[in-house]
Design an enzyme around this catalytic site. Structure first.
Site, PDB file in Angstrom:
ATOM      1  N   HIS A   1       0.841  -1.315   0.110  1.00 22.96           N
ATOM      2  CA  HIS A   1       0.047  -0.068  -0.092  1.00 22.96           C
ATOM      3  C   HIS A   1       0.889   1.224   0.110  1.00 22.96           C
ATOM      4  O   HIS A   1       2.054   1.314   0.520  1.00 22.96           O
ATOM      5  CB  HIS A   1      -1.005   0.213   0.986  1.00 22.96           C
ATOM      6  CG  HIS A   1      -1.946  -1.075   1.260  1.00 22.96           C
ATOM      7  ND1 HIS A   1      -3.157  -0.875   0.818  1.00 22.96           N
ATOM      8  CD2 HIS A   1      -1.655  -2.568   1.732  1.00 22.96           C
ATOM      9  CE1 HIS A   1      -3.918  -2.035   0.878  1.00 22.96           C
ATOM     10  NE2 HIS A   1      -3.057  -2.979   1.417  1.00 22.96           N
TER      11      HIS A   1
ATOM     12  N   GLU B   1     -10.316  -0.518  -3.281  1.00 22.37           N
ATOM     13  CA  GLU B   1     -10.632   1.074  -3.431  1.00 22.37           C
ATOM     14  C   GLU B   1     -11.602   1.383  -1.954  1.00 22.37           C
ATOM     15  O   GLU B   1     -12.039   2.447  -1.779  1.00 22.37           O
ATOM     16  CB  GLU B   1     -11.405   1.568  -4.535  1.00 22.37           C
ATOM     17  CG  GLU B   1     -11.967   2.817  -4.395  1.00 22.37           C
ATOM     18  CD  GLU B   1     -11.006   4.156  -4.318  1.00 22.37           C
ATOM     19  OE1 GLU B   1     -11.437   4.990  -4.451  1.00 22.37           O
ATOM     20  OE2 GLU B   1      -9.867   3.751  -4.346  1.00 22.37           O
TER      21      GLU B   1
ATOM     22  N   GLY C   1      -6.379  -4.759  -6.103  1.00 27.66           N
ATOM     23  CA  GLY C   1      -6.381  -3.958  -4.975  1.00 27.66           C
ATOM     24  C   GLY C   1      -7.695  -3.448  -4.468  1.00 27.66           C
ATOM     25  O   GLY C   1      -8.796  -3.997  -4.957  1.00 27.66           O
TER      26      GLY C   1
END
Length: 265
Positions: free
Chosen positions: A41, A110, A108
């Site tokens: 991240h 959101e 990933g």
């Protein structure tokens, strides 16, 4: 295929320091773990005061501090990476580690606004298209041959990237998927492993679909991350080949050391 054990480290807080990650990885290797993997991240918008470490610098520190464990991100969202930069970084890390890198990739999440708040592509379908195109470019660049690619997001005009990775035919790619939707499972079937977020029963169905696309699951890795071992045997029966001990998102150096020193368990 015997079950292999890894530790899954969050590079946040006290673990944002790559020196701490290197120390933990060396301890994990000594304790008998087969792999050390990191969250990837760049921001944690819901934890604005939390220190966030760079996963790739952390992985380089881990590679330099160890000699045996497999290492890699679980997973890196390719939609926010330039494939040419990732090609250089992954090959350098594969060389530094002597061929121990496994590249986990995915869309990933959101959920915390990590993409939109940094101006990145946020819609899932757009991130999926970027992921597929980036994988095409990345694996072509790894080949060491001249690459010609003119796509919606990326362009390579006859460039050749050297050196090649240590691993042949290429660095293993493990693809994330969260359901039995066809597109992520077709993507995983093209590569070398699956990082599922699923129950054991869901995993059985996911692997059935992947096997249909591949023909079989020979050499295909299935990488489960969990905070405890309560369902480990159920996942092994479902087809898991890796079991990662997942540390909490916010974990002190002392608690992380204690966890890795306990070994795979």
């Amino acid at each position: 295929m015997p079950l292999r054990h890894g530790v899954y480290l969050p590079p946040f807080g006290e673990l944002a320091d790559p020196r701490v990650l290197a120390e933990l990885a060396a301890e994990a290797e000594s304790a008998g773990f087969d792999g050390v993997f990191l969250w990837d991240h760049v921001a944690r918008p819901k934890e604005p005061g939390l220190a966030v470490g760079d996963a790739w610098i952390g992985l380089a520190a881990i590679a330099a501090a160890t000699s045996r464990v497999v290492l890699g991100p679980r997973v890196t969202p390719l939609s926010r990476r330039r494939p040419q930069d990732l090609a250089r970084e992954t090959v350098a890390l594969d060389l530094l580690s002597g061929g121990r890198l496994a590249l986990g990739v995915g869309l990933g999440s959101e959920a915390t606004g990590e993409f939109s708040r940094l101006g990145e592509v946020a819609a899932p379908r757009d991130r999926a298209r970027r992921l597929d195109e980036a994988l095409t470019v990345l694996t072509a660049l790894w080949s060491g041959e001249a690459v010609h690619h003119d796509g919606p997001a990326y362009r390579v005009d006859g460039l050749r990237f050297l050196p090649r990775p240590v691993q042949r035919p290429r660095i293993p790619i493990w693809v994330a998927a969260q359901s039995v939707k066809q597109a992520p499972l077709r993507r995983a079937a093209r590569f070398d492993g699956l990082c599922p977020e699923a129950s054991p029963d869901q995993l059985v169905e996911m692997l059935r679909i992947i096997a249909e696309h591949r023909g079989d699951l020979s050499g295909f890795e299935v990488v489960i991350a969990a905070a405890d071992n309560r369902e480990r045997e159920a996942y092994v029966r479902a087809g898991a080949t890796w079991w990662l001990t997942a540390l909490p998102m916010i974990c002190s150096r002392a608690d992380a050391l204690a966890a890795v020193r306990r070994g795979p368990g």
